[in-house]
Design a protein around this motif. Structure first.
Motif, PDB file in Angstrom:
ATOM      1  N   LEU A   4       0.799  -1.222   0.000  1.00 39.28           N
ATOM      2  CA  LEU A   4       0.000   0.000   0.000  1.00 39.28           C
ATOM      3  C   LEU A   4       0.833   1.274   0.000  1.00 39.28           C
ATOM      4  N   GLU A   5       2.123   1.174   0.284  1.00 40.85           N
ATOM      5  CA  GLU A   5       2.954   2.370   0.393  1.00 40.85           C
ATOM      6  C   GLU A   5       3.118   3.053  -0.963  1.00 40.85           C
ATOM      7  N   ALA A   6       2.944   4.374  -0.986  1.00 38.36           N
ATOM      8  CA  ALA A   6       2.989   5.139  -2.234  1.00 38.36           C
ATOM      9  C   ALA A   6       4.338   4.981  -2.940  1.00 38.36           C
ATOM     10  N   GLY A   7       5.420   4.940  -2.166  1.00 39.67           N
ATOM     11  CA  GLY A   7       6.738   4.788  -2.769  1.00 39.67           C
ATOM     12  C   GLY A   7       6.868   3.476  -3.518  1.00 39.67           C
ATOM     13  N   PHE A   8       6.329   2.415  -2.948  1.00 41.99           N
ATOM     14  CA  PHE A   8       6.391   1.129  -3.640  1.00 41.99           C
ATOM     15  C   PHE A   8       5.495   1.124  -4.858  1.00 41.99           C
ATOM     16  N   GLN A   9       4.328   1.739  -4.778  1.00 38.14           N
ATOM     17  CA  GLN A   9       3.444   1.798  -5.933  1.00 38.14           C
ATOM     18  C   GLN A   9       4.135   2.469  -7.118  1.00 38.14           C
ATOM     19  N   LYS A  10       4.851   3.547  -6.853  1.00 38.85           N
ATOM     20  CA  LYS A  10       5.588   4.223  -7.925  1.00 38.85           C
ATOM     21  C   LYS A  10       6.693   3.317  -8.452  1.00 38.85           C
ATOM     22  N   TRP A  11       7.421   2.668  -7.544  1.00 37.29           N
ATOM     23  CA  TRP A  11       8.500   1.769  -7.963  1.00 37.29           C
ATOM     24  C   TRP A  11       7.946   0.648  -8.835  1.00 37.29           C
ATOM     25  N   LEU A  12       6.816   0.098  -8.449  1.00 38.68           N
ATOM     26  CA  LEU A  12       6.204  -0.998  -9.196  1.00 38.68           C
ATOM     27  C   LEU A  12       5.841  -0.553 -10.611  1.00 38.68           C
ATOM     28  N   ASN A  13       5.275   0.633 -10.728  1.00 35.61           N
ATOM     29  CA  ASN A  13       4.911   1.147 -12.044  1.00 35.61           C
ATOM     30  C   ASN A  13       6.136   1.502 -12.891  1.00 35.61           C
ATOM     31  N   ASP A  14       7.217   1.901 -12.226  1.00 31.92           N
ATOM     32  CA  ASP A  14       8.437   2.269 -12.947  1.00 31.92           C
ATOM     33  C   ASP A  14       9.279   1.055 -13.324  1.00 31.92           C
ATOM     34  N   ASN A  15       8.946  -0.097 -12.778  1.00 36.70           N
ATOM     35  CA  ASN A  15       9.751  -1.302 -13.011  1.00 36.70           C
ATOM     36  C   ASN A  15       8.880  -2.442 -13.530  1.00 36.70           C
ATOM     37  N   GLY A  16       8.130  -2.140 -14.570  1.00 39.15           N
ATOM     38  CA  GLY A  16       7.193  -3.106 -15.127  1.00 39.15           C
ATOM     39  C   GLY A  16       7.849  -4.343 -15.716  1.00 39.15           C
ATOM     40  N   HIS A  17       9.160  -4.283 -15.942  1.00 34.19           N
ATOM     41  CA  HIS A  17       9.871  -5.443 -16.491  1.00 34.19           C
ATOM     42  C   HIS A  17      10.114  -6.519 -15.439  1.00 34.19           C
ATOM     43  N   ILE A  18       9.978  -6.169 -14.165  1.00 32.81           N
ATOM     44  CA  ILE A  18      10.215  -7.141 -13.088  1.00 32.81           C
ATOM     45  C   ILE A  18       8.938  -7.927 -12.822  1.00 32.81           C
ATOM     46  N   ASP A  19       9.034  -9.244 -12.998  1.00 33.20           N
ATOM     47  CA  ASP A  19       7.863 -10.103 -12.801  1.00 33.20           C
ATOM     48  C   ASP A  19       8.154 -11.293 -11.890  1.00 33.20           C
ATOM     49  N   THR A  20       9.308 -11.264 -11.232  1.00 33.39           N
ATOM     50  CA  THR A  20       9.665 -12.316 -10.288  1.00 33.39           C
ATOM     51  C   THR A  20      10.127 -11.666  -8.990  1.00 33.39           C
ATOM     52  N   PHE A  21       9.471 -11.994  -7.899  1.00 35.21           N
ATOM     53  CA  PHE A  21       9.753 -11.373  -6.614  1.00 35.21           C
ATOM     54  C   PHE A  21      10.080 -12.454  -5.587  1.00 35.21           C
ATOM     55  N   ILE A  22      11.235 -12.326  -4.948  1.00 33.82           N
ATOM     56  CA  ILE A  22      11.623 -13.219  -3.857  1.00 33.82           C
ATOM     57  C   ILE A  22      11.366 -12.469  -2.558  1.00 33.82           C
ATOM     58  N   ILE A  23      10.443 -12.940  -1.739  1.00 33.73           N
ATOM     59  CA  ILE A  23      10.023 -12.203  -0.554  1.00 33.73           C
ATOM     60  C   ILE A  23      10.614 -12.845   0.697  1.00 33.73           C
ATOM     61  N   THR A  24      11.319 -12.036   1.472  1.00 33.75           N
ATOM     62  CA  THR A  24      11.970 -12.507   2.694  1.00 33.75           C
ATOM     63  C   THR A  24      11.624 -11.582   3.854  1.00 33.75           C
ATOM     64  N   GLY A  25      11.867 -12.059   5.081  1.00 39.92           N
ATOM     65  CA  GLY A  25      11.695 -11.190   6.246  1.00 39.92           C
ATOM     66  C   GLY A  25      10.623 -11.668   7.204  1.00 39.92           C
ATOM     67  N   ASP A  26       9.911 -10.710   7.792  1.00 37.64           N
ATOM     68  CA  ASP A  26       8.939 -11.024   8.832  1.00 37.64           C
ATOM     69  C   ASP A  26       7.779 -10.023   8.805  1.00 37.64           C
ATOM     70  N   CYS A  27       6.678 -10.426   9.445  1.00 36.51           N
ATOM     71  CA  CYS A  27       6.363 -11.719  10.015  1.00 36.51           C
ATOM     72  C   CYS A  27       5.562 -12.526   8.995  1.00 36.51           C
ATOM     73  N   THR A  28       5.791 -13.835   8.973  1.00 35.95           N
ATOM     74  CA  THR A  28       5.167 -14.694   7.969  1.00 35.95           C
ATOM     75  C   THR A  28       3.662 -14.497   7.889  1.00 35.95           C
ATOM     76  N   ASP A  29       3.008 -14.444   9.033  1.00 36.51           N
ATOM     77  CA  ASP A  29       1.550 -14.415   9.081  1.00 36.51           C
ATOM     78  C   ASP A  29       0.957 -13.011   9.032  1.00 36.51           C
ATOM     79  N   ILE A  30       1.823 -11.997   9.004  1.00 38.28           N
ATOM     80  CA  ILE A  30       1.310 -10.616   8.976  1.00 38.28           C
ATOM     81  C   ILE A  30       1.850  -9.920   7.725  1.00 38.28           C
ATOM     82  N   CYS A  31       2.989  -9.281   7.835  1.00 34.47           N
ATOM     83  CA  CYS A  31       3.492  -8.453   6.734  1.00 34.47           C
ATOM     84  C   CYS A  31       3.877  -9.264   5.499  1.00 34.47           C
TER      85      CYS A  31
END
Length: 225
Positions: A135-162
């Motif tokens: 939902l963060e505006a900065g990420f929304q802009k990044w996502l639109n500016d990087n339309g060539h990226i279609d593979t995301f490796i997601i790491t971190g915490d917490c598994t059941d929340i964020c």
């Protein structure tokens, strides 16, 4: 909704949780080198002091992720894979504190990425004031500016929340546009916490299963070559 008989519910639930556990335990590894590096991004969520090292919500389970996250970050640098990071960064007025103790206030050490990852650097950092990084505006802009990226490796915490909220929302966003995308969660690179009824082992398995049935690609871990 009518609640099931408690005894029947518990018996059935034990069998179901066992099947979920087996699904997670039997996941394969993948090789980082097999991904298209220019189309791939490593996403590091909330590897901050306030969850790993200090404060009301710190957990040794989260601290235990640091070494694997460092390894993946360095491996991605070798292959020139884009990296982004999110860091909990709350205002004092955050309504999130109705559900959780006060944590990761902007400008405090709790809101800072852990030193081991800071030293490596190379990521674009997005402060976030909610559990859902998408939902963060900065990420929304990044996502639109990087339309060539279609593979995301997601790491971190917490598994059941964020982690769960971001992974499912990201996958749904691509689905909405009829675009194929790999949203990958390595089980050995995500974690949650133990606190009272919040049993980390149990909620990890349930959250991983929930991501799986929503189209997120679960893997045991990532080998470099």
């Amino acid at each position: 909704m009518k609640l099931a008989n408690k005894s029947e519910f518990l018996i059935k639930s034990i069998a179901t949780i066992g099947k979920m556990y087996d699904m997670v335990a039997e996941l394969p590894n993948i090789r980082l080198n097999d991904l298209q590096s220019e189309q791939t991004a490593l996403v590091i969520i909330d590897m901050v002091n306030g969850f790993a090292r200090e404060g009301a919500l710190m957990s040794p389970r989260i601290e235990g992720l640091i070494n694997e996250t460092v390894r993946l970050s360095k491996a991605c640098d070798e292959l020139k894979i884009t990296k982004i990071a999110f860091a909990d960064n709350h205002t004092k007025e955050s309504p999130e504190f109705d559900a959780y103790p006060e944590h990761c206030i902007a400008g405090t050490s709790e809101s800072e990425i852990v030193d081991e990852l800071k030293r490596i650097g190379g990521y674009t950092l997005f402060p976030k004031n909610s559990t859902n990084s998408f939902l963060e505006a900065g990420f929304q802009k990044w996502l639109n500016d990087n339309g060539h990226i279609d593979t995301f490796i997601i790491t971190g915490d917490c598994t059941d929340i964020c982690i769960q909220q971001f992974a499912i929302t990201l996958k749904a966003w691509f689905n909405m546009q009829n675009k194929r995308a790999r949203v990958i969660v390595p089980v050995n690179a995500v974690e949650t916490y133990d606190l009272g009824m919040h049993d980390g082992d149990l909620v990890n398995v349930m959250a991983l299963y929930n991501m799986m049935i929503n189209g997120v690609e679960l893997i045991a871990g990532i080998e470099q070559y």
